[in-house]
Design a protein around this motif. Structure first.
Motif, PDB file in Angstrom:
ATOM      1  N   GLU A 163      23.322   6.290  30.381  1.00 11.52           N
ATOM      2  CA  GLU A 163      22.584   6.910  29.295  1.00 11.52           C
ATOM      3  C   GLU A 163      23.421   8.030  28.682  1.00 11.52           C
ATOM      4  O   GLU A 163      24.032   8.814  29.402  1.00 11.52           O
ATOM      5  CB  GLU A 163      21.271   7.460  29.847  1.00 11.52           C
ATOM      6  CG  GLU A 163      20.287   7.817  28.784  1.00 11.52           C
ATOM      7  CD  GLU A 163      18.940   8.191  29.356  1.00 11.52           C
ATOM      8  OE1 GLU A 163      18.212   8.920  28.667  1.00 11.52           O
ATOM      9  OE2 GLU A 163      18.615   7.775  30.474  1.00 11.52           O
ATOM     10  N   THR A 195      24.570  11.538  27.101  1.00 17.43           N
ATOM     11  CA  THR A 195      24.148  12.918  27.330  1.00 17.43           C
ATOM     12  C   THR A 195      24.741  13.816  26.259  1.00 17.43           C
ATOM     13  O   THR A 195      25.727  13.469  25.610  1.00 17.43           O
ATOM     14  CB  THR A 195      24.611  13.444  28.700  1.00 17.43           C
ATOM     15  OG1 THR A 195      26.031  13.404  28.753  1.00 17.43           O
ATOM     16  CG2 THR A 195      24.032  12.639  29.842  1.00 17.43           C
ATOM     17  N   ARG A 196      24.148  14.946  26.092  1.00 18.87           N
ATOM     18  CA  ARG A 196      24.655  15.962  25.155  1.00 18.87           C
ATOM     19  C   ARG A 196      24.754  17.253  25.943  1.00 18.87           C
ATOM     20  O   ARG A 196      23.836  18.063  25.961  1.00 18.87           O
ATOM     21  CB  ARG A 196      23.704  16.090  23.975  1.00 18.87           C
ATOM     22  CG  ARG A 196      24.249  16.907  22.838  1.00 18.87           C
ATOM     23  CD  ARG A 196      23.358  16.792  21.632  1.00 18.87           C
ATOM     24  NE  ARG A 196      23.871  17.576  20.543  1.00 18.87           N
ATOM     25  CZ  ARG A 196      23.264  17.705  19.382  1.00 18.87           C
ATOM     26  NH1 ARG A 196      22.125  17.083  19.167  1.00 18.87           N
ATOM     27  NH2 ARG A 196      23.788  18.443  18.435  1.00 18.87           N
ATOM     28  N   THR A 197      25.873  17.425  26.612  1.00 23.08           N
ATOM     29  CA  THR A 197      26.037  18.586  27.480  1.00 23.08           C
ATOM     30  C   THR A 197      26.605  19.761  26.701  1.00 23.08           C
ATOM     31  O   THR A 197      27.294  19.598  25.695  1.00 23.08           O
ATOM     32  CB  THR A 197      26.967  18.274  28.663  1.00 23.08           C
ATOM     33  OG1 THR A 197      28.233  17.857  28.155  1.00 23.08           O
ATOM     34  CG2 THR A 197      26.397  17.184  29.541  1.00 23.08           C
ATOM     35  N   ASN A 213      22.677  20.426  30.810  1.00 15.81           N
ATOM     36  CA  ASN A 213      22.092  19.220  30.241  1.00 15.81           C
ATOM     37  C   ASN A 213      20.581  19.411  30.173  1.00 15.81           C
ATOM     38  O   ASN A 213      19.990  20.029  31.049  1.00 15.81           O
ATOM     39  CB  ASN A 213      22.439  18.006  31.111  1.00 15.81           C
ATOM     40  CG  ASN A 213      21.937  16.715  30.522  1.00 15.81           C
ATOM     41  OD1 ASN A 213      21.830  16.574  29.308  1.00 15.81           O
ATOM     42  ND2 ASN A 213      21.606  15.762  31.372  1.00 15.81           N
ATOM     43  N   LEU A 253      16.785  17.402  29.708  1.00  9.77           N
ATOM     44  CA  LEU A 253      16.177  16.085  29.857  1.00  9.77           C
ATOM     45  C   LEU A 253      14.672  16.179  29.904  1.00  9.77           C
ATOM     46  O   LEU A 253      14.107  17.247  30.136  1.00  9.77           O
ATOM     47  CB  LEU A 253      16.713  15.380  31.108  1.00  9.77           C
ATOM     48  CG  LEU A 253      16.780  16.158  32.408  1.00  9.77           C
ATOM     49  CD1 LEU A 253      15.628  15.781  33.300  1.00  9.77           C
ATOM     50  CD2 LEU A 253      18.075  15.862  33.104  1.00  9.77           C
ATOM     51  N   ASN A 306      13.775  10.235  34.478  1.00  5.00           N
ATOM     52  CA  ASN A 306      14.410  11.199  33.583  1.00  5.00           C
ATOM     53  C   ASN A 306      14.928  10.488  32.354  1.00  5.00           C
ATOM     54  O   ASN A 306      15.397   9.350  32.434  1.00  5.00           O
ATOM     55  CB  ASN A 306      15.589  11.895  34.267  1.00  5.00           C
ATOM     56  CG  ASN A 306      15.157  12.736  35.435  1.00  5.00           C
ATOM     57  OD1 ASN A 306      14.114  13.359  35.410  1.00  5.00           O
ATOM     58  ND2 ASN A 306      15.961  12.757  36.481  1.00  5.00           N
ATOM     59  N   ARG A 307      14.900  11.177  31.230  1.00  2.00           N
ATOM     60  CA  ARG A 307      15.493  10.665  29.999  1.00  2.00           C
ATOM     61  C   ARG A 307      16.230  11.816  29.355  1.00  2.00           C
ATOM     62  O   ARG A 307      15.645  12.873  29.105  1.00  2.00           O
ATOM     63  CB  ARG A 307      14.376  10.147  29.102  1.00  2.00           C
ATOM     64  CG  ARG A 307      14.763   9.566  27.791  1.00  2.00           C
ATOM     65  CD  ARG A 307      15.333   8.159  27.803  1.00  2.00           C
ATOM     66  NE  ARG A 307      14.802   7.190  28.687  1.00  2.00           N
ATOM     67  CZ  ARG A 307      13.832   6.314  28.412  1.00  2.00           C
ATOM     68  NH1 ARG A 307      13.228   6.343  27.253  1.00  2.00           N
ATOM     69  NH2 ARG A 307      13.481   5.413  29.296  1.00  2.00           N
ATOM     70  N   ASN A 308      17.536  11.672  29.126  1.00  2.04           N
ATOM     71  CA  ASN A 308      18.345  12.746  28.539  1.00  2.04           C
ATOM     72  C   ASN A 308      17.887  13.048  27.119  1.00  2.04           C
ATOM     73  O   ASN A 308      17.561  12.137  26.355  1.00  2.04           O
ATOM     74  CB  ASN A 308      19.820  12.354  28.522  1.00  2.04           C
ATOM     75  CG  ASN A 308      20.424  12.367  29.900  1.00  2.04           C
ATOM     76  OD1 ASN A 308      20.031  13.148  30.755  1.00  2.04           O
ATOM     77  ND2 ASN A 308      21.382  11.498  30.140  1.00  2.04           N
ATOM     78  N   LEU A 357      18.785  14.406  23.423  1.00  6.51           N
ATOM     79  CA  LEU A 357      19.972  14.468  22.579  1.00  6.51           C
ATOM     80  C   LEU A 357      19.726  15.253  21.294  1.00  6.51           C
ATOM     81  O   LEU A 357      20.576  15.270  20.411  1.00  6.51           O
ATOM     82  CB  LEU A 357      20.433  13.039  22.227  1.00  6.51           C
ATOM     83  CG  LEU A 357      20.665  12.107  23.410  1.00  6.51           C
ATOM     84  CD1 LEU A 357      20.947  10.693  22.933  1.00  6.51           C
ATOM     85  CD2 LEU A 357      21.799  12.612  24.274  1.00  6.51           C
ATOM     86  N   GLU A 370      19.673  21.379  22.587  1.00  7.41           N
ATOM     87  CA  GLU A 370      21.003  21.979  22.662  1.00  7.41           C
ATOM     88  C   GLU A 370      20.952  23.473  22.341  1.00  7.41           C
ATOM     89  O   GLU A 370      21.613  24.280  23.007  1.00  7.41           O
ATOM     90  CB  GLU A 370      21.952  21.269  21.698  1.00  7.41           C
ATOM     91  CG  GLU A 370      23.373  21.788  21.782  1.00  7.41           C
ATOM     92  CD  GLU A 370      24.301  21.130  20.785  1.00  7.41           C
ATOM     93  OE1 GLU A 370      25.505  21.065  21.073  1.00  7.41           O
ATOM     94  OE2 GLU A 370      23.831  20.708  19.715  1.00  7.41           O
TER      95      GLU A 370
END
Length: 160
Positions: free
Chosen positions: A32, A34-36, A118, A120, A137-139, A141, A146
């Motif tokens: 999946e 991610t937007r870290t 991250n 989620l 869990n679902r990240n 985005l 953010e």
């Protein structure tokens, strides 16, 4: 004395065993996206950086859980709009107890501490009537998640 013709038996066994082999490639696990957000605590120890992240999460009214190298802050108090957004992200009509979670993974790099954050959505999804719910869990985005991560890290004193 009577002899048994083995040819048909051998052919049937070979045909049965031939169906057991598989040449297809095994399916790879779906990764999946991610937007870290990455940040750094300069000249800080791991314990001090961890305490600063925990303090920032606590001051944002997040419930804080810690592991040796991970700080997790989560909230169940979502606004109406944010709750709808997370429900759309989860995309499961039977999901319950949807909450927004922020995970901060810390790693020492010399005299500095590197943080990867991250966000989620964590929720409970029923598997069947007779079994307990499964936590999934679902990240996230989206830009709002953010921005919250960046705000928490800045408040903790990290440089982005």
């Amino acid at each position: 004395m009577r002899t048994i013709n083995m040819r048909p038996i051998v052919l049937v066994l070979l045909a049965a065993l031939g169906g057991c082999s598989s040449t297809s490639e095994p399916k790879k696990a779906k990764v999946e996206p991610t937007r870290t957000v990455e940040a750094q605590f300069k000249g800080s120890s791991l314990a001090l950086a961890k305490n600063k992240v925990m303090s920032a999460c606590s001051s944002a009214n997040l419930s804080v859980k810690t592991e040796p190298l991970v700080v997790t802050g989560e909230t169940r108090n979502l606004t109406g709009a944010r709750e709808r957004e997370l429900t759309l992200v989860v995309n499961d009509e039977f999901a319950s107890d949807i909450r927004e979670v922020f995970e901060f993974t810390l790693a020492e790099q010399g005299a500095d501490v590197q943080v990867k954050a991250n966000s989620l959505a964590r929720y409970q999804a029923p598997v069947s009537v007779m079994s307990p719910n499964k936590i999934k869990n679902r990240n996230l985005l989206d830009d709002q998640a953010e921005q919250i991560l960046k705000k928490l890290l800045t408040q903790a004193g990290a440089s982005l």
